[in-house]
Design an enzyme around this catalytic site. Sequence first.
Site, PDB file in Angstrom:
ATOM      1  N   ASP A 234      21.884  52.703  41.134  1.00  0.00           N
ATOM      2  CA  ASP A 234      20.440  52.844  41.315  1.00  0.00           C
ATOM      3  C   ASP A 234      20.153  53.707  42.539  1.00  0.00           C
ATOM      4  OD1 ASP A 234      17.682  52.435  41.927  1.00  0.00           O
ATOM      5  OD2 ASP A 234      17.732  50.472  40.970  1.00  0.00           O
ATOM      6  N   GLY A 260      22.512  52.947  36.042  1.00  0.00           N
ATOM      7  CA  GLY A 260      21.547  53.282  37.067  1.00  0.00           C
ATOM      8  C   GLY A 260      20.401  52.295  37.159  1.00  0.00           C
ATOM      9  N   HIS A 261      19.216  52.824  37.452  1.00  0.00           N
ATOM     10  CA  HIS A 261      18.032  52.013  37.740  1.00  0.00           C
ATOM     11  C   HIS A 261      17.603  51.186  36.531  1.00  0.00           C
ATOM     12  CE1 HIS A 261      14.360  51.068  39.915  1.00  0.00           C
ATOM     13  NE2 HIS A 261      13.588  51.633  39.001  1.00  0.00           N
ATOM     14  N   PHE A 262      17.496  51.822  35.372  1.00  0.00           N
ATOM     15  CA  PHE A 262      17.037  51.146  34.154  1.00  0.00           C
ATOM     16  C   PHE A 262      18.236  50.590  33.389  1.00  0.00           C
ATOM     17  CE2 PHE A 262      13.195  53.594  35.028  1.00  0.00           C
ATOM     18  CZ  PHE A 262      12.199  52.689  34.683  1.00  0.00           C
ATOM     19  N   ALA A 263      18.821  49.544  33.934  1.00  0.00           N
ATOM     20  CA  ALA A 263      20.074  49.018  33.396  1.00  0.00           C
ATOM     21  C   ALA A 263      19.955  48.529  31.964  1.00  0.00           C
ATOM     22  CB  ALA A 263      20.585  47.890  34.295  1.00  0.00           C
TER      23      ALA A 263
END
Length: 281
Positions: A234, A260-263
């Site tokens: 992330d 990343g951020h939107f797992a």
Amino acid sequence: MTTISYRTADVNGFKIFYREAGSPQAPKLLLLHGFPSSSHMFRDLMPLLADRFHIVAPDLPGFGQSCLPASGHSFEAIAAVIDRFTEIVGLDRYAIYVFDYGAPTGFRLALRHPERITAIITQNGNAYEEGLSEGWNPIRAYWEDASEANRQALKAFLRPEATIWQYTHGVPDTHTVSPDGYSLDSFYLARPESEAIQLDLFGDYKSNVALYPAFQAYFRTHRPPLLAVWGKHDPFFLPPGAEAFKRDIPDAVIRFFDTGHFALETHATEIAAAIRDFLPR
């Protein structure tokens, strides 16, 4: 019971759109999304959990299909609406799943009503200074100097290419990321009313950081069962932010995923399995 229903609730004249699945008699789970998404981000997770839980996933005020407030763009205002929303839809005791902006929203609910929170699942939902990366520097600059120039600079975060980057940065194989999520988010961000809302919320995020000590005191005092499911690449919320939960909740379960951020875009199945192992029936 895996059928998902799409509903709206009237919260003091304010329309909140939400997705709902599972038996109303099952343990309750409230899903709170982040920026710049909506409850659409839970489209893959909900069917994987609906046989065990009564799941409610609202669009936060100013996001998705919910009303766009004309003023009062703050996290405290968002939390107040969602707090009342939970009462209207009958969530008296519930676990919360918090992501990004959903974290300061959900943690505010926990401060208000600690007796209602049965457990916390945090997916890159931060409550510690060490969890904030240098990616926050342009927003921090606006906190320190709310000049028009600093505000205008933040418009870069609202562009479609920035949204795509949030979805794909840190994902080993970007071909595994569906374009549906970032395309829908870009559609919502392009609405004329959205710009002021999102820029105001960037500025108000400093109120969440100011509440970190209060959130941490809640964790220490009430010790809610906590599972962190964290995309380890992330660019905004770093792994030390996940590990820090164990300072205040020693029994917290911390899981990192190679994404990343939107797992949930890449690891919904794995995160659902972790939740099923973590939450009691």
